[in-house]
Design an enzyme around this catalytic site. Structure first.
Site, PDB file in Angstrom:
ATOM      1  N   CYS A 109       0.857  -1.191   0.000  1.00  0.00           N
ATOM      2  CA  CYS A 109       0.000   0.000   0.000  1.00  0.00           C
ATOM      3  C   CYS A 109       0.888   1.234   0.000  1.00  0.00           C
ATOM      4  CB  CYS A 109      -0.880   0.007   1.258  1.00  0.00           C
ATOM      5  SG  CYS A 109      -1.985   1.439   1.366  1.00  0.00           S
ATOM      6  N   CYS A 116       0.137   2.177  10.582  1.00  0.00           N
ATOM      7  CA  CYS A 116      -0.362   0.945   9.938  1.00  0.00           C
ATOM      8  C   CYS A 116       0.784   0.040   9.543  1.00  0.00           C
ATOM      9  CB  CYS A 116      -1.200   1.290   8.716  1.00  0.00           C
ATOM     10  SG  CYS A 116      -1.809  -0.178   7.858  1.00  0.00           S
ATOM     11  N   GLY A 156      -3.950  -2.653   1.432  1.00  0.00           N
ATOM     12  CA  GLY A 156      -4.161  -1.831   0.243  1.00  0.00           C
ATOM     13  C   GLY A 156      -5.176  -0.727   0.437  1.00  0.00           C
ATOM     14  N   GLU A 157      -5.161   0.226  -0.496  1.00  0.00           N
ATOM     15  CA  GLU A 157      -6.155   1.297  -0.509  1.00  0.00           C
ATOM     16  C   GLU A 157      -7.092   0.997  -1.686  1.00  0.00           C
ATOM     17  OE1 GLU A 157      -7.499   3.864   1.116  1.00  0.00           O
ATOM     18  OE2 GLU A 157      -8.718   4.091  -0.682  1.00  0.00           O
ATOM     19  N   SER A 188     -13.586   0.550   2.623  1.00  0.00           N
ATOM     20  CA  SER A 188     -12.990   1.550   3.511  1.00  0.00           C
ATOM     21  C   SER A 188     -11.876   2.287   2.780  1.00  0.00           C
ATOM     22  CB  SER A 188     -12.434   0.840   4.744  1.00  0.00           C
ATOM     23  OG  SER A 188     -11.735   1.741   5.562  1.00  0.00           O
ATOM     24  N   SER A 211     -11.598   6.187   6.868  1.00  0.00           N
ATOM     25  CA  SER A 211     -10.626   6.161   7.960  1.00  0.00           C
ATOM     26  C   SER A 211     -10.287   7.597   8.308  1.00  0.00           C
ATOM     27  CB  SER A 211      -9.367   5.408   7.523  1.00  0.00           C
ATOM     28  OG  SER A 211      -9.684   4.059   7.313  1.00  0.00           O
ATOM     29  N   LEU A 212     -10.922   8.106   9.331  1.00  0.00           N
ATOM     30  CA  LEU A 212     -10.766   9.533   9.669  1.00  0.00           C
ATOM     31  C   LEU A 212      -9.588   9.720  10.640  1.00  0.00           C
ATOM     32  CD1 LEU A 212     -12.022  12.317   9.171  1.00  0.00           C
ATOM     33  CD2 LEU A 212     -13.506  11.924  11.140  1.00  0.00           C
ATOM     34  N   HIS A 213      -9.688   9.098  11.791  1.00  0.00           N
ATOM     35  CA  HIS A 213      -8.586   9.011  12.755  1.00  0.00           C
ATOM     36  C   HIS A 213      -8.095  10.324  13.352  1.00  0.00           C
ATOM     37  CE1 HIS A 213      -8.731   4.996  11.376  1.00  0.00           C
ATOM     38  NE2 HIS A 213      -7.771   5.015  10.480  1.00  0.00           N
ATOM     39  N   ASN A 287      -4.311  -1.695  17.515  1.00  0.00           N
ATOM     40  CA  ASN A 287      -3.533  -2.925  17.690  1.00  0.00           C
ATOM     41  C   ASN A 287      -2.060  -2.567  17.613  1.00  0.00           C
ATOM     42  OD1 ASN A 287      -5.722  -4.895  17.612  1.00  0.00           O
ATOM     43  ND2 ASN A 287      -5.993  -4.109  15.540  1.00  0.00           N
TER      44      ASN A 287
HETATM   45  N1  SAH Z   1      -6.747   1.724   3.032  1.00  0.00           N
HETATM   46  C1  SAH Z   1      -8.069   1.581   3.545  1.00  0.00           C
HETATM   47  C2  SAH Z   1      -8.434   0.166   3.936  1.00  0.00           C
HETATM   48  C3  SAH Z   1      -7.405  -0.671   4.671  1.00  0.00           C
HETATM   49  S1  SAH Z   1      -7.031  -0.267   6.345  1.00  0.00           S
HETATM   50  C4  SAH Z   1      -8.288   2.547   4.674  1.00  0.00           C
HETATM   51  O1  SAH Z   1      -7.363   3.258   5.038  1.00  0.00           O
HETATM   52  O2  SAH Z   1      -9.407   2.656   5.157  1.00  0.00           O
HETATM   53  C5  SAH Z   1      -8.423  -0.747   7.282  1.00  0.00           C
HETATM   54  C6  SAH Z   1      -8.556   0.011   8.595  1.00  0.00           C
HETATM   55  O3  SAH Z   1      -7.618  -0.447   9.584  1.00  0.00           O
HETATM   56  C7  SAH Z   1      -8.294   1.492   8.455  1.00  0.00           C
HETATM   57  O4  SAH Z   1      -9.236   2.229   9.166  1.00  0.00           O
HETATM   58  C8  SAH Z   1      -6.924   1.621   9.073  1.00  0.00           C
HETATM   59  O5  SAH Z   1      -6.653   2.931   9.441  1.00  0.00           O
HETATM   60  C9  SAH Z   1      -7.031   0.649  10.229  1.00  0.00           C
HETATM   61  N2  SAH Z   1      -5.768   0.288  10.851  1.00  0.00           N
HETATM   62  C10 SAH Z   1      -4.542   0.289  10.325  1.00  0.00           C
HETATM   63  N3  SAH Z   1      -3.620  -0.102  11.222  1.00  0.00           N
HETATM   64  C11 SAH Z   1      -4.281  -0.374  12.367  1.00  0.00           C
HETATM   65  C12 SAH Z   1      -3.901  -0.842  13.646  1.00  0.00           C
HETATM   66  N4  SAH Z   1      -2.635  -1.167  13.919  1.00  0.00           N
HETATM   67  N5  SAH Z   1      -4.856  -0.996  14.581  1.00  0.00           N
HETATM   68  C13 SAH Z   1      -6.147  -0.736  14.298  1.00  0.00           C
HETATM   69  N6  SAH Z   1      -6.581  -0.320  13.101  1.00  0.00           N
HETATM   70  C14 SAH Z   1      -5.654  -0.129  12.150  1.00  0.00           C
END
Ligand code: SAH
Length: 340
Positions: A109, A116, A156-157, A188, A211-213, A287
């Protein structure tokens, strides 16, 4: 050679016409593939052998190899090997409402989200449509049960592989294909604005998660490089356009990262940011992984964050966690085989 599992019913119809055959064979073949689940073209009994020979020349019906399976309670992770020896993963989660599978959309990705794990390996290539379809078909076969829900949240995205993704949706949703209901499918994205706008025109009612965060650009820029390309002042209007056009709801995913985005002020700001958007917020306990320094917010602080959102009339849930023991949790999909 191209793979037959990459074709929508419409593609198959065009193909049969191209080879001078009849359009109705397309539906017959589609049913052989997705209802009867044939594994070789020889099994097709209602299409003439000469035509089957032409198809065999043009399309492969081969599957992916599953090279590792790791099981835990209610969750199972599958490692697939692709024809070019690349590896991807998919995760099955058993819920009380059915079997949900989280699939990958790319090998690696490029979005570079700092927290991530699966993004630490740069994108090698997009997955072909058939490689997404086969993740599901093969898991169903091993399981001997139907997959009821699909989430495109693995490696992946997905909106960086838009066209293949759309074909994938058309195939798995088709009533004569795998017939997985659009409302049981979720994609997502980290916020690829032009594709969110394009997706608002897509007729199937597939769920969109963002994925806002982070509640502001400052924090979001720190943890998600995509925000420098499409900052919140572009992302939020794009989501509003999506909601207006589709009349649906959107899900915001919000990972809670200790001391980064988990303060009470962040919760207040988040509620403000989304206050007039028809949405759910899904709070995701982070995680932790060995390779990254981000830490998980403790449960008390998670509950505080949750309460503030609730008080501000946000529809919010805390995500149930799956698969932590077998590195199958969100963001951890990266096989040891390809460890960096
Ligand atoms: N690229 C897409 C889909 C894959 S990631 C996206 O960004 O939405 C799927 C989800 O897992 C996303 O919300 C991502 O931010 C989250 N994610 C990534 N690493 C993580 C982790 N270590 N713990 C919890 N969620 C995580």
């Amino acid at each position: 050679m191209k793979n037959i599992y990459g074709l929508t019913l419409q593609d198959l119809e065009n193909y049969f016409l191209e080879i001078g055959s009849k359009k109705f064979h397309a539906e017959q073949l589609f049913r052989w593939l997705y209802e009867k689940r044939i594994e070789s073209f020889e099994e097709v009994t209602n299409i003439k052998k000469e035509i089957i020979d032409i198809i065999k020349n043009d399309y492969s019906i081969s599957r992916l190899s599953i090279v590792d399976i790791q099981e835990d309670v209610d969750v199972c992770k599958y490692l697939f090997e692709l024809e070019d020896k690349e590896h991807i993963e998919a995760v099955l989660m058993r819920h009380d409402y059915g079997n949900s599978v989280c699939i990958s959309s790319q090998v690696g990705c490029n979005m570079g989200c700092k927290f991530c794990e699966s993004g630490r390996r740069k994108k090698v290539r997009n997955l072909e449509t058939y490689e997404m379809v086969l993740q599901l078909l093969m898991i169903e076969k091993l399981l001997g049960e139907r997959i009821s829900h699909v989430v495109v949240m693995g490696i992946g995205e997905p909106f960086d592989n838009y066209d293949n993704l759309i074909h994938f949706f058309e195939i798995i949703n088709h009533p004569k294909g795998m017939a997985i209901g659009a409302r049981h499918i979720t994609v997502s994205t980290c916020g690829v604005v032009p594709k969110i706008l394009e997706f608002s025109e897509f007729p199937l009612q597939i769920n969109l998660a963002i994925s806002l965060h982070a509640p502001n650009n400052m924090i979001r820029n720190q943890i998600m490089p995509i925000n420098k390309v499409y900052p919140l002042e572009e992302l939020i209007p794009a989501i509003k356009t999506y909601l207006e056009k589709t009349n649906r709801r959107v899900t915001f995913e919000y990972i809670l990262l200790k001391d980064i985005n988990d303060s009470e002020q962040c919760a207040v700001d988040l509620a403000k940011l989304i206050h007039n958007i028809n949405c759910y917020v899904n709070l995701i306990p982070y995680n932790e992984t060995n390779n990254l320094e981000y830490k998980r917010t403790n449960n008390i602080q998670i509950m505080r964050f949750y309460d503030i959102l609730k008080k501000n009339n946000v529809n919010v849930t805390i995500r149930k966690e799956f698969g932590g023991n077998i590195s199958a949790a969100c963001g951890q999909l990266r096989s040891k085989k390809e460890d960096l």
